[in-house]
Enzyme design. Structure first.
Site, short mmCIF file in Angstrom:
data_model
loop_
_atom_site.label_atom_id
_atom_site.label_comp_id
_atom_site.label_asym_id
_atom_site.label_seq_id
_atom_site.Cartn_x
_atom_site.Cartn_y
_atom_site.Cartn_z
N CYS A 12 0.86 -1.19 0.00
CA CYS A 12 0.00 0.00 0.00
C CYS A 12 0.89 1.24 0.00
O CYS A 12 2.12 1.15 0.11
CB CYS A 12 -0.90 0.00 1.23
SG CYS A 12 0.01 0.10 2.80
N HIS A 74 3.95 2.06 11.84
CA HIS A 74 2.85 1.86 12.79
C HIS A 74 2.65 3.06 13.71
O HIS A 74 1.61 3.16 14.37
CB HIS A 74 3.12 0.62 13.64
CG HIS A 74 3.54 -0.57 12.84
ND1 HIS A 74 4.87 -0.90 12.65
CD2 HIS A 74 2.81 -1.46 12.13
CE1 HIS A 74 4.94 -1.97 11.88
NE2 HIS A 74 3.71 -2.33 11.54
N HIS A 124 -0.53 -4.57 19.74
CA HIS A 124 -0.06 -4.19 18.41
C HIS A 124 0.59 -2.81 18.50
O HIS A 124 0.08 -1.92 19.18
CB HIS A 124 -1.23 -4.15 17.42
CG HIS A 124 -0.80 -4.02 15.99
ND1 HIS A 124 -0.46 -2.81 15.43
CD2 HIS A 124 -0.65 -4.95 15.01
CE1 HIS A 124 -0.12 -3.00 14.17
NE2 HIS A 124 -0.22 -4.28 13.89
N GLU A 126 0.72 -0.31 16.51
CA GLU A 126 -0.13 0.81 16.11
C GLU A 126 -1.06 1.21 17.25
O GLU A 126 -1.28 2.40 17.50
CB GLU A 126 -0.96 0.45 14.87
CG GLU A 126 -1.85 1.61 14.42
CD GLU A 126 -2.78 1.26 13.27
OE1 GLU A 126 -3.85 1.88 13.19
OE2 GLU A 126 -2.45 0.37 12.46
N THR A 167 -6.15 0.87 12.00
CA THR A 167 -6.37 0.98 10.55
C THR A 167 -6.43 -0.36 9.83
O THR A 167 -6.81 -0.41 8.66
CB THR A 167 -5.27 1.83 9.89
OG1 THR A 167 -4.01 1.20 10.09
CG2 THR A 167 -5.25 3.24 10.47
N SER A 226 -0.99 -7.66 10.95
CA SER A 226 -2.41 -7.63 11.28
C SER A 226 -3.28 -7.75 10.04
O SER A 226 -4.20 -8.58 9.99
CB SER A 226 -2.75 -6.33 12.03
OG SER A 226 -4.14 -6.23 12.27
#
EC number: 1.17.7.4
Length: 316
Positions: A12, A74, A124, A126, A167, A226
């Site tokens: 991405c 992240h 996580h 993030e 996200t 994730s």
């Protein structure tokens, strides 16, 4: 055996940007370059950058004075950011801009004294970075992962309450949690635009289309990714046998020998070379030419910091 490829799949814009930041920093400043946490959650990418001189650390104290430090895609908490500022370091921020958007939502709620609820996975990076944007002692920041978490949550003031999301979550699971939040706290306010990023949404949509046709689905991505895990879970929920693999060497012939159609996709942090290697491996097992399904076109690009906007070839 037919081979179908999900579209879109793989890198991405946020991952592209983060990797470019590390690559350009290595080209300009030379090794070593320190990166807090894995810049993206992909073993191949991390190993490749490590071989070129990137050193991945978890604590700012591991970075020597005068060094170059990069924050991972992240994101990091304000405490980590402030610790880095207090040191003699040159810092570049590879946080995905879509993660930064969520950070800004949390910081805004903190300034207003609103309590905030983050939908995300505990542990996580993030989530740790996003939770770490909240600093108002009069309010509160809470983490929920499931509708069950929502029903056991107690807040100070239901009239000043907002929610945000990680996200890279499952779109379906997150919708269930949001429904529970709105039932439990009728006055809760959400973001104007969904926090789940375009790449996560598009790749989940693409794997749905893939799983409708494939008998077996292979998701290229690392175990700590994730968004890659969510793709494999989604295919499994649709009744397909699905495997999360780091690379082609993970594939066992027994997985695909009886399949008429094998679908392949890749998480947002998995490079296309890994997909091509998977295709080659499947062809060894009798697969035909790979066919790419129709899907959403992605043309989003996130620029690297201006200090790193160079043609790397000029400094090699």
């Amino acid at each position: 055996m037919q081979i179908l490829l999900a579209n879109p799949r793989g890198f991405c814009a946020g991952v592209d940007r983060a990797i470019s930041i590390v690559e350009n920093a290595l080209a300009i400043y030379g090794a070593p370059i320190y990166v807090r946490h894995e810049v993206v959650h992909n073993r191949y990418v991390v190993d490749s950058l490590r071989k070129r001189g990137a050193i991945f650390i978890e604590q700012i104290s591991e970075v020597p004075d005068g060094a170059i430090l990069i924050f991972s895609a992240h994101g990091v908490s304000q405490a980590v950011r402030n610790e880095a500022k207090s040191r003699d370091l040159t810092v570049f921020d590879a946080t995905c801009p879509l993660v930064t958007k969520v950070h800004m939502e949390v910081a805004r709620a903190s300034r207003r004294g609103e309590e905030s609820i983050l939908i995300g996975h505990a542990g996580h990076p993030e989530v740790e970075g996003t939770m770490g944007q909240y600093s108002n002692p009069e309010g509160g920041m809470y983490l929920v992962e499931s509708p069950e978490d929502v029903w056991t949550l107690n807040v100070k003031n239901e009239g000043k309450l907002s929610f945000m999301t990680q996200t890279t979550l499952s779109v379906d699971d997150t919708s269930d949690v949001i429904d529970a939040l709105r039932k439990r706290f009728p006055k809760i306010v959400g973001p104007r635009k969904d926090d789940i990023c375009y790449a996560t949404t598009n790749r989940q949509e693409a794997v749905r289309a893939l799983a409708e046709q494939a008998d077996v689905v292979l998701v290229v991505g690392s175990k700590n990714s994730s968004n890659s895990n969510r793709l494999a879970e989604l295919a499994q929920r649709m009744g397909r046998t699905a495997f999360l693999i780091d690379d082609a060497t993970d594939i066992q012939e027994a997985w695909v020998k009886d399949a008429a159609c094998v679908g392949v996709t890749a998480g947002a942090s998995a490079p296309d070379i890994l997909v091509q290697n998977v295709i080659a491996r499947l062809r060894e097992f009798g697969g035909g030419e790979a066919v790419t399904l129709e899907g959403r076109e992605e043309n989003i690009v996130f620029e690297v910091p201006k200090e790193l906007r160079v043609d790397v070839r000029e400094v090699e």
